[in-house]
Structure formats: C-alpha cells, structure tokens
Design a protein around this motif. Structure first.
Motif, PDB file in Angstrom:
ATOM      1  N   ARG A   1       0.839  -1.198   0.000  1.00 48.67           N
ATOM      2  CA  ARG A   1       0.000   0.000   0.000  1.00 48.67           C
ATOM      3  C   ARG A   1       0.880   1.256   0.000  1.00 48.67           C
ATOM      4  NH1 ARG A   1      -5.477  -0.609   3.678  1.00 48.67           N
ATOM      5  NH2 ARG A   1      -6.264  -2.510   2.662  1.00 48.67           N
ATOM      6  N   PRO A   2       0.473   2.288  -0.760  1.00 51.14           N
ATOM      7  CA  PRO A   2       1.270   3.527  -0.793  1.00 51.14           C
ATOM      8  C   PRO A   2       1.068   4.357   0.464  1.00 51.14           C
ATOM      9  CG  PRO A   2      -0.693   3.775  -2.149  1.00 51.14           C
ATOM     10  CD  PRO A   2      -0.681   2.345  -1.684  1.00 51.14           C
ATOM     11  N   ILE A   3       2.135   5.029   0.889  1.00 49.50           N
ATOM     12  CA  ILE A   3       2.061   6.004   1.983  1.00 49.50           C
ATOM     13  C   ILE A   3       2.159   7.381   1.340  1.00 49.50           C
ATOM     14  CG2 ILE A   3       3.125   6.834   4.110  1.00 49.50           C
ATOM     15  CD1 ILE A   3       4.257   4.028   4.517  1.00 49.50           C
ATOM     16  N   THR A   4       1.115   8.185   1.480  1.00 49.61           N
ATOM     17  CA  THR A   4       1.033   9.451   0.739  1.00 49.61           C
ATOM     18  C   THR A   4       1.303  10.687   1.582  1.00 49.61           C
ATOM     19  OG1 THR A   4      -1.356   9.532   1.127  1.00 49.61           O
ATOM     20  CG2 THR A   4      -0.606   8.472  -0.909  1.00 49.61           C
ATOM     21  N   THR A   5       1.433  10.525   2.889  1.00 45.48           N
ATOM     22  CA  THR A   5       1.663  11.683   3.752  1.00 45.48           C
ATOM     23  C   THR A   5       2.647  11.322   4.860  1.00 45.48           C
ATOM     24  OG1 THR A   5       0.618  13.268   5.269  1.00 45.48           O
ATOM     25  CG2 THR A   5      -0.378  11.082   5.121  1.00 45.48           C
ATOM     26  N   SER A   6       3.403  12.324   5.292  1.00 44.85           N
ATOM     27  CA  SER A   6       4.355  12.103   6.392  1.00 44.85           C
ATOM     28  C   SER A   6       3.689  12.298   7.752  1.00 44.85           C
ATOM     29  CB  SER A   6       5.540  13.067   6.261  1.00 44.85           C
ATOM     30  OG  SER A   6       5.101  14.416   6.319  1.00 44.85           O
ATOM     31  N   ASP A   7       2.440  12.770   7.749  1.00 49.57           N
ATOM     32  CA  ASP A   7       1.714  12.941   9.008  1.00 49.57           C
ATOM     33  C   ASP A   7       1.352  11.580   9.593  1.00 49.57           C
ATOM     34  OD1 ASP A   7       1.769  15.693   8.739  1.00 49.57           O
ATOM     35  OD2 ASP A   7      -0.110  15.747   7.612  1.00 49.57           O
ATOM     36  N   LEU A   8       1.475  11.461  10.918  1.00 49.49           N
ATOM     37  CA  LEU A   8       1.125  10.231  11.617  1.00 49.49           C
ATOM     38  C   LEU A   8      -0.104  10.479  12.485  1.00 49.49           C
ATOM     39  CD1 LEU A   8       4.712   9.232  12.825  1.00 49.49           C
ATOM     40  CD2 LEU A   8       3.589   8.599  10.676  1.00 49.49           C
ATOM     41  N   SER A   9      -0.748   9.415  12.917  1.00 43.60           N
ATOM     42  CA  SER A   9      -1.937   9.552  13.757  1.00 43.60           C
ATOM     43  C   SER A   9      -1.847   8.614  14.944  1.00 43.60           C
ATOM     44  CB  SER A   9      -3.193   9.253  12.933  1.00 43.60           C
ATOM     45  OG  SER A   9      -4.350   9.276  13.759  1.00 43.60           O
ATOM     46  N   ARG A  10      -2.164   9.153  16.119  1.00 45.52           N
ATOM     47  CA  ARG A  10      -2.352   8.316  17.310  1.00 45.52           C
ATOM     48  C   ARG A  10      -3.846   8.359  17.624  1.00 45.52           C
ATOM     49  NH1 ARG A  10       1.913   8.852  22.091  1.00 45.52           N
ATOM     50  NH2 ARG A  10       0.673   7.015  22.685  1.00 45.52           N
ATOM     51  N   PRO A  11      -4.587   7.330  17.242  1.00 45.59           N
ATOM     52  CA  PRO A  11      -6.057   7.381  17.261  1.00 45.59           C
ATOM     53  C   PRO A  11      -6.662   7.262  18.657  1.00 45.59           C
ATOM     54  CG  PRO A  11      -5.329   5.225  16.531  1.00 45.59           C
ATOM     55  CD  PRO A  11      -4.083   6.050  16.707  1.00 45.59           C
TER      56      PRO A  11
ATOM     57  N   GLU B   1     -15.533  10.641  13.170  1.00 52.54           N
ATOM     58  CA  GLU B   1     -16.032  11.570  12.151  1.00 52.54           C
ATOM     59  C   GLU B   1     -14.890  12.179  11.333  1.00 52.54           C
ATOM     60  OE1 GLU B   1     -19.047  15.405  11.753  1.00 52.54           O
ATOM     61  OE2 GLU B   1     -18.969  14.224  13.612  1.00 52.54           O
ATOM     62  N   TYR B   2     -13.769  12.473  11.963  1.00 58.50           N
ATOM     63  CA  TYR B   2     -12.639  13.064  11.256  1.00 58.50           C
ATOM     64  C   TYR B   2     -11.416  12.140  11.297  1.00 58.50           C
ATOM     65  CZ  TYR B   2     -15.385  17.344  11.289  1.00 58.50           C
ATOM     66  OH  TYR B   2     -16.389  18.269  11.093  1.00 58.50           O
ATOM     67  N   TYR B   3     -11.645  10.881  11.176  1.00 64.57           N
ATOM     68  CA  TYR B   3     -10.567   9.888  11.248  1.00 64.57           C
ATOM     69  C   TYR B   3      -9.640  10.009  10.016  1.00 64.57           C
ATOM     70  CZ  TYR B   3      -8.348   5.248  11.088  1.00 64.57           C
ATOM     71  OH  TYR B   3      -7.451   4.228  11.023  1.00 64.57           O
ATOM     72  N   PRO B   4      -8.350  10.338  10.222  1.00 66.25           N
ATOM     73  CA  PRO B   4      -7.414  10.462   9.091  1.00 66.25           C
ATOM     74  C   PRO B   4      -6.909   9.090   8.645  1.00 66.25           C
ATOM     75  CG  PRO B   4      -6.283  11.009  11.126  1.00 66.25           C
ATOM     76  CD  PRO B   4      -7.701  10.688  11.494  1.00 66.25           C
ATOM     77  N   ALA B   5      -7.718   8.393   7.892  1.00 66.84           N
ATOM     78  CA  ALA B   5      -7.443   6.992   7.549  1.00 66.84           C
ATOM     79  C   ALA B   5      -6.212   6.828   6.665  1.00 66.84           C
ATOM     80  CB  ALA B   5      -8.656   6.386   6.853  1.00 66.84           C
ATOM     81  N   GLU B   6      -5.817   7.899   5.932  1.00 72.44           N
ATOM     82  CA  GLU B   6      -4.696   7.784   4.997  1.00 72.44           C
ATOM     83  C   GLU B   6      -3.334   7.844   5.688  1.00 72.44           C
ATOM     84  OE1 GLU B   6      -5.231  12.057   5.785  1.00 72.44           O
ATOM     85  OE2 GLU B   6      -6.585  10.369   5.408  1.00 72.44           O
ATOM     86  N   ARG B   7      -3.322   8.051   6.984  1.00 72.96           N
ATOM     87  CA  ARG B   7      -2.055   8.144   7.726  1.00 72.96           C
ATOM     88  C   ARG B   7      -1.679   6.798   8.352  1.00 72.96           C
ATOM     89  NH1 ARG B   7      -2.938  13.635  11.394  1.00 72.96           N
ATOM     90  NH2 ARG B   7      -3.594  15.025   9.684  1.00 72.96           N
TER      91      ARG B   7
ATOM     92  N   THR C   1       7.044   4.988  21.765  1.00 76.81           N
ATOM     93  CA  THR C   1       6.109   5.634  20.846  1.00 76.81           C
ATOM     94  C   THR C   1       6.633   6.971  20.331  1.00 76.81           C
ATOM     95  OG1 THR C   1       4.370   4.651  22.209  1.00 76.81           O
ATOM     96  CG2 THR C   1       3.683   6.217  20.515  1.00 76.81           C
ATOM     97  N   THR C   2       7.128   7.835  21.206  1.00 77.09           N
ATOM     98  CA  THR C   2       7.598   9.166  20.801  1.00 77.09           C
ATOM     99  C   THR C   2       8.789   9.059  19.867  1.00 77.09           C
ATOM    100  OG1 THR C   2       6.860  10.070  22.915  1.00 77.09           O
ATOM    101  CG2 THR C   2       8.357  11.421  21.609  1.00 77.09           C
ATOM    102  N   ARG C   3       9.743   8.191  20.209  1.00 80.36           N
ATOM    103  CA  ARG C   3      10.927   8.028  19.364  1.00 80.36           C
ATOM    104  C   ARG C   3      10.558   7.447  18.005  1.00 80.36           C
ATOM    105  NH1 ARG C   3      16.267   5.653  22.002  1.00 80.36           N
ATOM    106  NH2 ARG C   3      16.040   7.687  22.996  1.00 80.36           N
ATOM    107  N   LEU C   4       9.651   6.464  17.997  1.00 81.65           N
ATOM    108  CA  LEU C   4       9.190   5.876  16.746  1.00 81.65           C
ATOM    109  C   LEU C   4       8.534   6.944  15.865  1.00 81.65           C
ATOM    110  CD1 LEU C   4       8.531   3.426  14.913  1.00 81.65           C
ATOM    111  CD2 LEU C   4       6.423   3.149  16.238  1.00 81.65           C
ATOM    112  N   SER C   5       7.680   7.767  16.455  1.00 85.01           N
ATOM    113  CA  SER C   5       7.000   8.827  15.706  1.00 85.01           C
ATOM    114  C   SER C   5       8.000   9.800  15.102  1.00 85.01           C
ATOM    115  CB  SER C   5       6.029   9.586  16.617  1.00 85.01           C
ATOM    116  OG  SER C   5       5.041   8.728  17.127  1.00 85.01           O
TER     117      SER C   5
END
Length: 311
Positions: free
Chosen positions: A26-36, A45-51, A116-120
C-alpha cells in the motif's frame, strides 16, 4: 509509482509484521502520523485513515477497558481501504480483535521495539525526506568549503571541467550532469546524484571518469544542501556584469530561493578559483561581513566629506 510503500518502512525500521501481509505494498502518501485516541473513544467523524496509525501504551490500555463488542467495533473501524498500516509500539501485546480485523481488511499490522515518541520522530523524519517535493536540474553540484554550490549553464560551457578542477583542489563532488533536488523544508534544498551516474564525471575528450576511484572517498559526497547557484555563460561584450555585488540575484527551485551569481566565461579566467571565492564570500556574508556594502558605505562617507569641504 509510489515513493514509499508500507513494505519500505517495515524494512527500514525492522518492524515485525503481525497480520495483513497482503497490504504491504500500500502507498504512503503523507508524512503525518496519527495516534487514534479519540477514535478509540468512538469518535471517527474526522478519522485520518490515509495516515500511518500508531498505537502506544495509552491507546492499548484504554482499549482493554472497553467491552468486547465496543473493542471489536472500534478496531474494525480503524482498518480501512486507505490505511497504509497500523504500528504497535514498545513491543506491546496486540489485541486479538485488531489482528483479525487487519487480516480481513488486508491492513498491515506491525509491531516496533521503539518507544512511541521516538518511533514517531524517526518515522516522520524518514517520510518527510522520502515524500518531499522533488525536481531534477541539469548541472553540477559540488561541496566547496561546506557550501553546496550548484553550477549551471548551457551544454559545453565548462561545468564538468570546472568541477574536476575543484575536486583536484580538495573539494567534493556530489553530482554531475543531472542533480536530483528535493525540498526537505520551506527553505532547505538537498541535492544528490541519480544512482546510475553516482561518482561519475563526464569530461569531453576523455570520456567518463570515476571520481572516487581516481581521487579517493574524500572527493565525493552522497548529498548536500544547496546554498548557492553559479550560472556560467559565455562572455557577452554587450552585457553589463555586476562588478560590486550589491544586488543579490535569486534562483527559485521548487518553492525555495537560493543566491544566484552569473559568472561570464572566457579564456584566461580561472573559474575554479572564482567559484571558490564566491563560496567563501557567501559564508562571510552569512557571518555579517559584506565587503560590497562596506565599500559602498566608505564611498558614501568620502563623497559626503568632500561635499562638506566644498561648503
């Protein structure tokens, strides 16, 4: 072709693939990460699924407190067709419901040893470098006294020959003929050579030479931040060239402006020395020492003193 795929981060960060192997391309299209975190509370409602989704100790501890039905529903919603992957940090135990949902939706579920912080932080830096806007410029990139100098000009004007002289004088070649440039930040351009022609220099009459083989590993660099553009052009008698250096010309690459100097070429001019001096002068300007401005101020003082004497 995607610049980064999920399999690339698996290999780069030595991640353990738990389930969802079918989706590793699967392609990764953004450098933004999400901690859900909100998503685990039921707000999608605003789940950033592409991250890339990262689950740490906080998220997993919260998930354990949910009822089995809520846990299964929310972890199912976490896995979508757009999600490039879910990473569990700290080598924590992965909920069985998440493993099943990731396998059903072919979402790569991975586990990392890092906190987690270092990985991010590491993952963001890697993705920003890979996903940065890129372009290619016809020219030569040389590291001169720590300044990345991009030498441009029409074919045959002497770019590669000048680069060879600079390498002989102890400077380092980054790329010849084609310079791949990416904008890593708003004002940061990094240039490198295409893999096919890395370390190679083309000299008309001689052919292609390998700079690392001839001059050693100290004569090359893999990449360098670009700070200065030297544009070589054949001397035009009808053109007026800057003789003081008060006006600073700019060259725009992608969205970043860098200092540009136009150097006229004609027999008898030592271009390598001129470019060396240009690089050193740029360093002095950054340190607040501008010879052209100092001369202009002295000249203005002399003129003003002369006017006072006449009065």
């Amino acid at each position: 072709m995607p610049k980064v795929r999920t399999v690339d981060i698996i290999e780069k960060f030595n991640l353990e693939l738990i389930s969802g192997e079918e989706g590793i391309n699967r392609p990764i299209t953004t450098s933004d990460l999400s901690r859900p975190a909100l998503e685990m509370a039921g707000y999608f409602e605003y789940y950033p699924a592409e991250r890339i989704q990262i689950l740490g100790k906080t998220e997993l501890t919260f998930i354990e407190k949910l009822s089995p039905r809520e846990r299964a529903e929310r972890l199912e919603q976490l896995c979508t067709d757009l999600t490039p992957g879910i990473i569990v940090s700290r080598s924590l135990d992965v909920p069985a419901e998440l493993i099943e949902a990731a396998e059903r939706e072919s979402v790569p579920l991975m586990r990392a040893k890092h906190k987690t912080t270092r990985l991010s932080s590491h993952l963001t830096n890697y993705l920003e470098g890979k996903l940065a806007p890129t372009t290619a410029v016809h020219g030569v990139l040389v590291d001169i006294y720590g300044i990345g100098v991009l030498i441009t000009g029409k074919s045959g004007v002497g770019k590669s020959e000048t680069a060879l002289e600079l390498v002989k004088r102890g400077h380092r070649l980054v790329a010849d003929d084609c310079v791949e440039i990416r904008q890593e930040d708003q004002d940061t351009l990094v240039g490198e050579s295409p893999e096919l022609i890395e370390h190679l220099l083309e000299i008309r009459g001689i052919g292609i030479i390998n700079v690392m083989t001839l001059f050693g590993a100290g004569a090359i660099r893999t990449k360098k931040r670009i700070s200065l553009n030297i544009d070589l052009e054949l001397w035009d008698q009808n053109k007026t060239y800057d003789r003081l250096g008060l006006e600073e010309e700019k060259m725009k690459i992608i969205d970043t402006d860098i200092t540009k100097m136009t150097i006229p070429v004609r027999p008898g001019r030592n271009l390598a020395v001129i470019i060396e001096v240009a690089a050193m002068n740029l360093r002095l300007k950054r340190m607040g020492m501008n010879a052209a401005e100092q001369f202009s101020n002295r000249l203005a003082d002399v003129i003003e003193d002369g006017e006072h004497e006449d009065l």
